[in-house]
Design a protein around this motif. Structure first.
Motif, mmCIF file in Angstrom:
data_model
loop_
_atom_site.group_PDB
_atom_site.id
_atom_site.type_symbol
_atom_site.label_atom_id
_atom_site.label_comp_id
_atom_site.label_asym_id
_atom_site.label_seq_id
_atom_site.Cartn_x
_atom_site.Cartn_y
_atom_site.Cartn_z
ATOM 1 N N LYS A 248 -44.315 -32.256 77.030
ATOM 2 C CA LYS A 248 -45.605 -32.832 76.650
ATOM 3 C C LYS A 248 -46.479 -33.066 77.867
ATOM 4 O O LYS A 248 -47.695 -33.107 77.772
ATOM 5 N N GLY A 249 -45.845 -33.263 79.005
ATOM 6 C CA GLY A 249 -46.588 -33.448 80.247
ATOM 7 C C GLY A 249 -47.106 -34.856 80.450
ATOM 8 O O GLY A 249 -47.987 -35.062 81.277
ATOM 9 N N PHE B 12 -51.012 -27.443 76.538
ATOM 10 C CA PHE B 12 -50.744 -28.773 75.984
ATOM 11 C C PHE B 12 -51.245 -28.847 74.556
ATOM 12 O O PHE B 12 -52.251 -28.232 74.202
ATOM 13 N N LYS B 19 -53.974 -26.121 73.835
ATOM 14 C CA LYS B 19 -54.914 -25.782 74.885
ATOM 15 C C LYS B 19 -54.161 -25.153 76.043
ATOM 16 O O LYS B 19 -53.231 -25.743 76.587
ATOM 17 N N GLY B 42 -60.250 -30.413 85.945
ATOM 18 C CA GLY B 42 -59.700 -29.950 84.670
ATOM 19 C C GLY B 42 -59.235 -28.509 84.684
ATOM 20 O O GLY B 42 -58.912 -27.940 83.643
ATOM 21 N N SER B 43 -59.163 -27.888 85.862
ATOM 22 C CA SER B 43 -58.769 -26.474 85.896
ATOM 23 C C SER B 43 -57.257 -26.286 85.935
ATOM 24 O O SER B 43 -56.764 -25.172 85.781
ATOM 25 N N GLY B 44 -56.517 -27.385 86.149
ATOM 26 C CA GLY B 44 -55.059 -27.268 86.097
ATOM 27 C C GLY B 44 -54.356 -27.443 87.435
ATOM 28 O O GLY B 44 -53.172 -27.136 87.550
ATOM 29 N N LYS B 45 -55.048 -27.978 88.429
ATOM 30 C CA LYS B 45 -54.439 -28.154 89.754
ATOM 31 C C LYS B 45 -53.298 -29.170 89.701
ATOM 32 O O LYS B 45 -52.192 -28.913 90.184
ATOM 33 N N THR B 46 -53.583 -30.321 89.103
ATOM 34 C CA THR B 46 -52.547 -31.351 89.016
ATOM 35 C C THR B 46 -51.379 -30.865 88.164
ATOM 36 O O THR B 46 -50.216 -31.098 88.495
ATOM 37 N N THR B 47 -51.714 -30.160 87.084
ATOM 38 C CA THR B 47 -50.655 -29.621 86.225
ATOM 39 C C THR B 47 -49.731 -28.708 87.020
ATOM 40 O O THR B 47 -48.505 -28.831 86.941
HETATM 41 N N1 LIG Z 1 -50.262 -34.314 79.219
HETATM 42 C C1 LIG Z 1 -51.359 -33.687 78.849
HETATM 43 N N2 LIG Z 1 -51.670 -33.564 77.550
HETATM 44 C C2 LIG Z 1 -52.762 -32.910 77.154
HETATM 45 N N3 LIG Z 1 -53.654 -32.339 77.980
HETATM 46 C C3 LIG Z 1 -53.416 -32.418 79.299
HETATM 47 C C4 LIG Z 1 -52.275 -33.098 79.814
HETATM 48 N N4 LIG Z 1 -52.300 -33.018 81.162
HETATM 49 C C5 LIG Z 1 -53.413 -32.319 81.476
HETATM 50 N N5 LIG Z 1 -54.095 -31.954 80.369
HETATM 51 C C6 LIG Z 1 -55.315 -31.164 80.321
HETATM 52 O O1 LIG Z 1 -55.123 -30.014 81.106
HETATM 53 C C7 LIG Z 1 -56.291 -29.704 81.827
HETATM 54 C C8 LIG Z 1 -55.961 -29.588 83.295
HETATM 55 O O2 LIG Z 1 -55.712 -30.862 83.812
HETATM 56 P P1 LIG Z 1 -55.376 -31.135 85.339
HETATM 57 O O3 LIG Z 1 -54.247 -30.263 85.741
HETATM 58 O O4 LIG Z 1 -55.213 -32.586 85.518
HETATM 59 O O5 LIG Z 1 -56.714 -30.643 86.056
HETATM 60 P P2 LIG Z 1 -57.208 -30.840 87.561
HETATM 61 O O6 LIG Z 1 -56.144 -31.538 88.317
HETATM 62 O O7 LIG Z 1 -57.473 -29.461 88.057
HETATM 63 O O8 LIG Z 1 -58.464 -31.627 87.496
HETATM 64 C C9 LIG Z 1 -57.301 -30.771 81.515
HETATM 65 O O9 LIG Z 1 -58.195 -30.282 80.550
HETATM 66 C C10 LIG Z 1 -56.482 -31.890 80.948
HETATM 67 O O10 LIG Z 1 -57.207 -32.605 80.001
#
Ligand SMILES: Nc1ncnc2c1ncn2[C@@H]1O[C@H](COP(=O)(O)OP(=O)(O)O)[C@@H](O)[C@H]1O
Ligand SMILES: [Mg+2]
Lengths: 254, 219
Positions: A248-249, B12, B19, B42-47
């Motif tokens: 789920k993250g 997610f 998405k 929101g591009s996915g860097k943290t992810t």
């Molecule tokens: N656990 C989660 N559940 C749902 N959506 C998520 C979750 N984590 C991140 N997202 C979505 O994934 C996208 C990328 O997020 P993130 O990696 O934080 O971006 P960044 O760090 O580049 O700003 C965003 O649109 C965010 O809303």
């Protein structure tokens, strides 16, 4: 070992910053013991005091393991530190188990306080079978911590407390002979009560601490079996929950 | 440290729909380097960083650190990696920086005088030596970001994952930390993967850079 010490020192530091906590807990135990001492004098059954004191220790032990992991995870979620904990190189389950070590030490102090107060202040007599007591303690840790891990899995994944565990705690207090022997129940309830493994466990606690009655091999084996089953269930559920929440993250979310 | 990412996918579930965040992402980092990862909010860097930190499980694809599989050898990856993420909230607010660092060091097997010495040395280098006795709750966000760098470097990781590198850091602190990363790269072979919004920093200090767009990294 490193892990255990790290958690112990952390919890000591946290306790220090909430200075009164431990003192208040000890005071609560003291008044609880006093209440039952005078109750037993009032009803003119001095042996009731020993009976209920062991019940209270058992109940606090049971509730401790039932709740400690879920409480810890809840707390870390709330503080925002859960992801940082899960960055530790050990397997996550070890981290979760170790994270209860500090509280476990406090719980042991609490249990010892009951016993010492009972013996020293209120003159209760123990007939300790140390080997049997340690054995049942160990088997019951496996069982109750197993239940606790199921509850921890629930909170890890769903981010809220499971509705079952407070009910289970209530059930144990009511039906397992914590405050009164289950023989006072009407036939049908007594059957349910005798069916609960916690009732048999508490019997062994009383036997090993007060020297009342005998404990058979079958009784201990049953506790071992039950411990193994619940611990297995606990490990399966916490691992599944961690996997699920990583998918789920939202591991760190509150 | 070699990092190789192949065909990584992550999506997610949100509000009933799925998405996609990372789609068929590739990245090869050979030899020690500083890699700057850019991309809009929101591009996915943290992810991506959290996947590398084993805090998020990928849907599919393969990630290897020196050949070790990220999903199978999670504990190993966490042992050799250091993370700088969410600095402000991921410390115990009621404890001092020193108590925090002692605890997190202990979690990673760095304890006793070793931990004290490294904490002191790193903290002095980053300019927060004077704040070690302060409660985390009372520290500024810049101090916390620097503390997060200290925490991540205590166990001398061979990979450093940094989210929002320059967050709350003044220029002097940025250059002290950059100097440290370069030094670690040269002396210990540490690879640093740093999320940044500062193109200039990327150009001046990173060995390579990439931007996440459409779920992939474009160089
Ligand atoms: N656990 C989660 N559940 C749902 N959506 C998520 C979750 N984590 C991140 N997202 C979505 O994934 C996208 C990328 O997020 P993130 O990696 O934080 O971006 P960044 O760090 O580049 O700003 C965003 O649109 C965010 O809303
Ligand atoms: Mg981000």
């Amino acid at each position: 070992m490193n892990l255990l010490l790290a958690f112990l020192f952390r919890d000591l530091a946290v306790e220090k910053s909430y200075r009164f906590n431990l003192f208040v807990k000890l005071l609560a135990i003291f008044s609880q013991v006093a209440i039952f001492y005078f109750l037993s004098r009032y009803i003119e059954k001095p042996e009731y005091f020993a009976f209920v004191l062991v019940g209270l220790v058992f109940s606090s032990f049971f509730q401790f393991w039932l709740n400690v992991f879920a409480e810890n995870i809840r707390q870390e979620q709330f503080w925002g530190t859960l992801e940082a904990l899960f960055s530790a190189p050990a397997e996550h389950v070890y981290v979760i188990l170790s994270s209860s070590f500090g509280k476990f030490v406090f719980n042991i102090i609490g249990m010892a306080t009951y016993v010492v107060l009972g013996a020293v202040v209120f003159g209760m007599v123990f007939r300790l079978n140390a080997a049997l007591f340690l054995l049942i303690l160990l088997l019951n840790v496996a069982a109750f911590a197993g239940l606790g891990l199921v509850s921890a899995g629930f909170i890890t994944y769903f981010k809220r407390g499971d509705p079952a565990s407070w009910f289970v705690a209530l059930l144990v207090d009511l039906l397992s002979g914590v405050y009164f022997p289950v023989s006072v129940f009407p036939e049908k309830i007594r059957r349910v009560s005798e069916f609960l493994p916690t009732t048999a466990a508490l019997d062994i606690w009383r036997n090993s601490l007060l020297g009342t009655g005998r404990v058979g091999f079958g009784d201990v084996a049953l506790q071992a079996l039950w411990g193994a089953l619940l611990m297995a269930a606990g490990l399966v559920s916490i691992n599944a929950a961690i996997r699920g929440v990583k998918k789920k993250g939202d591991l760190g979310n509150y | 440290m070699d990092i190789s990412i192949n065909g990584l996918n992550k999506g997610f579930h949100t509000a009933g729909s799925r998405k996609k965040v990372l789609t068929d992402l590739h990245l090869e980092l050979k030899n020690p380097c500083i890699f700057a990862l850019m991309g809009p909010n929101g591009s996915g860097k943290t992810t991506l960083l959290k996947i590398l930190a084993t805090l998020i499980l990928p849907d599919s694809g393969e990630v290897r650190f020196n050949g070790k599989d990220l999903v199978k050898d999670g504990a190993f990856i966490r042992k050799i990696a250091g993370f700088v993420m969410d600095a402000e909230h991921s410390f115990y607010q009621m404890l001092t920086l020193e108590e925090n660092l002692k605890f997190f060091g202990g979690l990673r097997g760095v304890s006793g005088s070793d931990c004290e010495r490294r904490t002191r040395e790193l903290a002095d280098d980053f300019g927060i030596g004077g704040f070690l006795g302060e409660k985390a709750a009372h520290c500024s966000s810049g101090t916390m970001q620097k503390a997060a760098f200290v925490r991540a470097l205590l166990h001398e990781p061979s990979v450093l994952l940094v989210d929002e590198f320059e967050k709350s850091l003044d220029e002097d602190s940025q250059s002290r930390i950059t100097r440290r990363l370069k030094n670690l790269k040269e002396t210990k072979g540490t690879t640093a993967l740093c999320v940044t919004h500062d193109r200039r920093w990327a150009k001046d200090h990173a060995d390579a850079a990439g931007t996440i767009a459409g779920g992939r990294i474009e160089k």
